[in-house]
Scaffold this motif. Structure first.
Motif, PDB file in Angstrom:
ATOM      1  N   ASP A 297     -85.205  57.999 -28.765  1.00 39.37           N
ATOM      2  CA  ASP A 297     -84.176  56.950 -28.630  1.00 39.37           C
ATOM      3  C   ASP A 297     -83.151  56.936 -29.637  1.00 39.37           C
ATOM      4  O   ASP A 297     -83.566  56.833 -30.872  1.00 39.37           O
ATOM      5  N   PRO A 298     -81.795  56.845 -29.727  1.00 39.66           N
ATOM      6  CA  PRO A 298     -81.087  56.748 -30.675  1.00 39.66           C
ATOM      7  C   PRO A 298     -81.392  55.467 -31.621  1.00 39.66           C
ATOM      8  O   PRO A 298     -80.781  55.436 -32.769  1.00 39.66           O
ATOM      9  N   GLN A 299     -81.614  54.271 -30.978  1.00 35.07           N
ATOM     10  CA  GLN A 299     -82.291  53.350 -31.790  1.00 35.07           C
ATOM     11  C   GLN A 299     -83.048  53.482 -32.939  1.00 35.07           C
ATOM     12  O   GLN A 299     -82.961  52.962 -33.796  1.00 35.07           O
ATOM     13  N   LEU A 300     -83.951  54.364 -32.749  1.00 33.37           N
ATOM     14  CA  LEU A 300     -84.862  54.871 -33.737  1.00 33.37           C
ATOM     15  C   LEU A 300     -84.220  55.356 -35.072  1.00 33.37           C
ATOM     16  O   LEU A 300     -84.562  54.959 -36.165  1.00 33.37           O
ATOM     17  N   ALA A 301     -82.995  56.031 -34.925  1.00 37.90           N
ATOM     18  CA  ALA A 301     -82.366  56.544 -36.004  1.00 37.90           C
ATOM     19  C   ALA A 301     -81.607  55.331 -36.972  1.00 37.90           C
ATOM     20  O   ALA A 301     -81.818  55.212 -38.185  1.00 37.90           O
ATOM     21  N   VAL A 302     -81.193  54.300 -35.997  1.00 34.44           N
ATOM     22  CA  VAL A 302     -80.724  53.211 -36.632  1.00 34.44           C
ATOM     23  C   VAL A 302     -81.771  52.318 -37.320  1.00 34.44           C
ATOM     24  O   VAL A 302     -81.713  51.890 -38.509  1.00 34.44           O
TER      25      VAL A 302
END
Length: 165
Positions: free
Chosen positions: A102-107
């Motif tokens: 999930d791209p949110q993980l990087a954030v």
């Protein structure tokens, strides 16, 4: 056209401005990948400072084959310096952890890293992203290997605590 970094270094050291331009173009993404996780939102500033240092100090590089290690050391020092100058503590809301991929993980990881000191972020980047051992990381950070090892332990513990909070 010269493509190999070692050839570009030699040409740039002889005063070839096109070779210097090509070399800096090749190094920019590498330096950015090192500076961004350490200097966080100030990553572009750290990248720029590191590239300026490479530009002004290239004449002191005696062995062109050592270019990437030499640049890594410059980038780490620039990123730590910029991060300390602009250090900010940013709270993150980690109520829901995202799924892997999930791209949110990087954030969320970036937000968690923001809670750590620049020195701890540098060690995590060197060990866990760059894959260096304690001695290599210690040498780049100009600290004894034992100090790097204990700081890495504290950095990982701090990351886990910040992630869980």
């Amino acid at each position: 056209m010269i493509e190999e970094p070692e050839q570009l270094v030699r040409a740039a050291q002889r005063g070839d401005t096109l070779a210097m331009h090509d070399l800096l173009d090749q190094l920019t993404p590498y330096v950015g990948r090192i500076c961004a996780p350490i200097a966080l939102s100030n990553g572009p500033d750290a990248t720029q400072e590191a590239l300026v240092a490479v530009f002004t100090s290239l004449g002191t590089l005696e062995e062109p084959a050592a270019l990437f290690g030499w640049v890594r050391a410059i980038a780490i020092r620039a990123a730590i310096r910029v991060a300390k100058q602009h250090e900010r503590q940013t709270a993150a809301d980690l109520a829901e952890l995202p799924a892997r991929g999930d791209p949110q993980l990087a954030v969320d990881i970036r937000d968690t890293l923001a809670r750590l000191s620049p020195d701890h972020r540098a060690l995590l980047v060197l060990r866990d992203l760059e894959g260096l051992d304690e001695r290599e990381a210690a040498a780049l950070l100009a600290v004894p290997a034992g100090t790097a090892k204990s700081r890495l332990h504290r950095a990982r513990a701090s990351f886990r605590k910040a992630w869980a909070s």
